[in-house]
Design an enzyme around this catalytic site. Structure first.
Site, PDB file in Angstrom:
ATOM      1  N   HIS A   1      45.690  52.370  41.150  1.00 14.16           N
ATOM      2  CA  HIS A   1      47.168  51.512  41.262  1.00 14.16           C
ATOM      3  C   HIS A   1      48.209  53.110  41.515  1.00 14.16           C
ATOM      4  O   HIS A   1      47.435  53.844  40.198  1.00 14.16           O
ATOM      5  CB  HIS A   1      46.985  50.714  40.163  1.00 14.16           C
ATOM      6  CG  HIS A   1      48.358  50.532  40.314  1.00 14.16           C
ATOM      7  ND1 HIS A   1      48.527  49.062  40.966  1.00 14.16           N
ATOM      8  CD2 HIS A   1      49.681  50.026  39.627  1.00 14.16           C
ATOM      9  CE1 HIS A   1      49.781  48.731  41.011  1.00 14.16           C
ATOM     10  NE2 HIS A   1      50.398  49.606  39.891  1.00 14.16           N
TER      11      HIS A   1
ATOM     12  N   ILE B   1      44.148  39.543  46.558  1.00 17.73           N
ATOM     13  CA  ILE B   1      43.929  39.077  44.731  1.00 17.73           C
ATOM     14  C   ILE B   1      42.666  39.064  44.834  1.00 17.73           C
ATOM     15  O   ILE B   1      41.933  38.030  45.610  1.00 17.73           O
ATOM     16  CB  ILE B   1      44.496  38.131  44.238  1.00 17.73           C
ATOM     17  CG1 ILE B   1      46.231  38.822  44.312  1.00 17.73           C
ATOM     18  CG2 ILE B   1      44.249  37.573  42.966  1.00 17.73           C
ATOM     19  CD1 ILE B   1      47.777  38.010  44.400  1.00 17.73           C
TER      20      ILE B   1
ATOM     21  N   MET C   1      44.541  44.479  50.044  1.00 17.87           N
ATOM     22  CA  MET C   1      46.106  44.041  49.926  1.00 17.87           C
ATOM     23  C   MET C   1      45.890  42.261  49.796  1.00 17.87           C
ATOM     24  O   MET C   1      46.364  41.332  49.814  1.00 17.87           O
ATOM     25  CB  MET C   1      47.127  43.442  50.875  1.00 17.87           C
ATOM     26  CG  MET C   1      47.508  45.492  51.481  1.00 17.87           C
ATOM     27  SD  MET C   1      47.884  45.993  49.754  1.00 17.87           S
ATOM     28  CE  MET C   1      49.709  45.502  49.892  1.00 17.87           C
TER      29      MET C   1
ATOM     30  N   ARG D   1      45.256  35.998  49.741  1.00 20.22           N
ATOM     31  CA  ARG D   1      43.985  36.010  48.830  1.00 20.22           C
ATOM     32  C   ARG D   1      43.070  35.166  50.156  1.00 20.22           C
ATOM     33  O   ARG D   1      43.167  35.204  51.231  1.00 20.22           O
ATOM     34  CB  ARG D   1      44.007  34.488  47.098  1.00 20.22           C
ATOM     35  CG  ARG D   1      44.316  33.351  48.157  1.00 20.22           C
ATOM     36  CD  ARG D   1      44.178  32.034  46.768  1.00 20.22           C
ATOM     37  NE  ARG D   1      45.179  30.737  47.477  1.00 20.22           N
ATOM     38  CZ  ARG D   1      43.780  30.218  48.452  1.00 20.22           C
ATOM     39  NH1 ARG D   1      42.899  29.977  47.722  1.00 20.22           N
ATOM     40  NH2 ARG D   1      44.919  28.809  47.901  1.00 20.22           N
TER      41      ARG D   1
ATOM     42  N   ASP E   1      46.157  43.701  38.602  1.00 21.37           N
ATOM     43  CA  ASP E   1      46.324  44.684  37.648  1.00 21.37           C
ATOM     44  C   ASP E   1      46.145  45.418  36.306  1.00 21.37           C
ATOM     45  O   ASP E   1      46.637  46.273  36.022  1.00 21.37           O
ATOM     46  CB  ASP E   1      47.240  45.760  38.239  1.00 21.37           C
ATOM     47  CG  ASP E   1      47.684  45.923  39.686  1.00 21.37           C
ATOM     48  OD1 ASP E   1      46.470  46.420  40.735  1.00 21.37           O
ATOM     49  OD2 ASP E   1      48.472  46.053  39.738  1.00 21.37           O
TER      50      ASP E   1
HETATM   51  C1  GRF Z   1      47.369  53.469  47.405  1.00 24.41           C
HETATM   52  O1  GRF Z   1      48.294  53.823  47.085  1.00 24.41           O
HETATM   53  C2  GRF Z   1      46.386  52.332  45.976  1.00 24.41           C
HETATM   54  O2  GRF Z   1      46.846  53.058  44.879  1.00 24.41           O
HETATM   55  C3  GRF Z   1      46.706  51.468  46.407  1.00 24.41           C
HETATM   56  O3  GRF Z   1      46.527  51.280  47.537  1.00 24.41           O
HETATM   57  C4  GRF Z   1      46.782  52.803  48.524  1.00 24.41           C
HETATM   58  C5  GRF Z   1      46.327  52.806  49.317  1.00 24.41           C
HETATM   59  O4  GRF Z   1      46.485  53.746  50.257  1.00 24.41           O
HETATM   60  N1  GRF Z   1      46.319  50.415  45.690  1.00 24.41           N
HETATM   61  P1  GRF Z   1      45.303  54.399  51.095  1.00 24.41           P
HETATM   62  O5  GRF Z   1      44.785  53.120  52.234  1.00 24.41           O
HETATM   63  O6  GRF Z   1      43.669  54.352  50.396  1.00 24.41           O
HETATM   64  O7  GRF Z   1      45.723  55.228  52.236  1.00 24.41           O
END
Ligand code: GRF
Length: 212
Positions: A119, A102, A100, A73, A155
């Site tokens: 997602h 929240i 990555m 976070r 999500d």
């Molecule tokens: C994708 O699979 C997206 O759905 C997920 O993280 C990944 C990011 O991929 N949230 P990128 O960095 O856009 O190639």
């Protein structure tokens, strides 16, 4: 209307993409048909992220801003810096693309209802990390991707658009992820275009995009 640019009739909705890694969805948003939306800023929490290089190559302003001391976070003061950077640049729509972390603090408060995420599953199935592996392990025959609004859950925000993908007998996490990713790239631009063309009506969790 939630976008000032619509009220002012300037047309263009300035978009910030927040990302931590590879940046293929960032690229897709830059290259795709996003209607009135234009990717104007990329912010990463990872100094080494490939997406920073992709942004420079695409001529999009790219910033690394420290997320603070936590792993999953933001620190509150650091998150406020992300908000300031976006507000200074008149950002109206925030697209998470592989961020990555929240969101719980300032970004969510300041941009509530104007933050999207992509997602790699058909939510509400398989939220969280490694959604493609979750789908394979569960044995579903259809999975896909979801563009949704971001709220304070993982999500859990209202769904704007989904695309389905078949799971084949010989799929691995890699082959399935690749097939889903192609659909992600289409879905994200489509959803942004819909939103930037006028905010869809909502009834509870249901979002009416005007598509049949
Ligand atoms: C994708 O699979 C997206 O759905 C997920 O993280 C990944 C990011 O991929 N949230 P990128 O960095 O856009 O190639």
């Amino acid at each position: 209307m939630i976008f000032d640019s619509h009220e002012k009739e300037t047309g263009t909705v300035r978009i910030a993409v927040l990302a931590s890694g590879r940046g293929s969805n960032f690229d897709a948003l830059c290259r795709g048909d996003t209607g009135n939306g234009r990717v104007s800023l990329l912010i990463s929490d990872n100094e080494e992220a490939e997406v920073l290089r992709k942004a420079s190559a695409a001529g999009v302003e790219a910033l690394y801003i420290s997320p603070g001391k936590y792993r999953t976070r933001f620190g509150e003061p650091e998150e406020a810096e992300w908000v300031s950077a976006m507000k200074e640049r008149s950002i109206e729509l925030v697209c998470l693309a592989g961020l990555m972390r929240i969101l719980k603090g300032p970004i969510l408060r300041e941009y509530s209802g104007r933050i999207l995420n992509i997602h790699p599953s058909l939510l509400p199935s398989f939220p969280g990390l490694r959604a493609q592996k979750q789908a394979l392990d569960y044995g579903v025959r259809i999975t896909g991707c979801t563009v949704h609004y971001v709220d304070s859950g993982i999500d859990t925000g209202s769904i704007i658009l989904q695309k389905a993908v078949h799971v084949d007998d010989d799929d691995t996490v890699e082959t399935l992820s690749d097939r889903i990713l192609k659909q992600e790239h289409l879905a994200y631009s489509e959803a942004v275009k819909l939103l930037c063309g006028g905010v869809p009506a909502a009834d509870g969790r249901r979002i009416f995009t005007g598509r049949t």
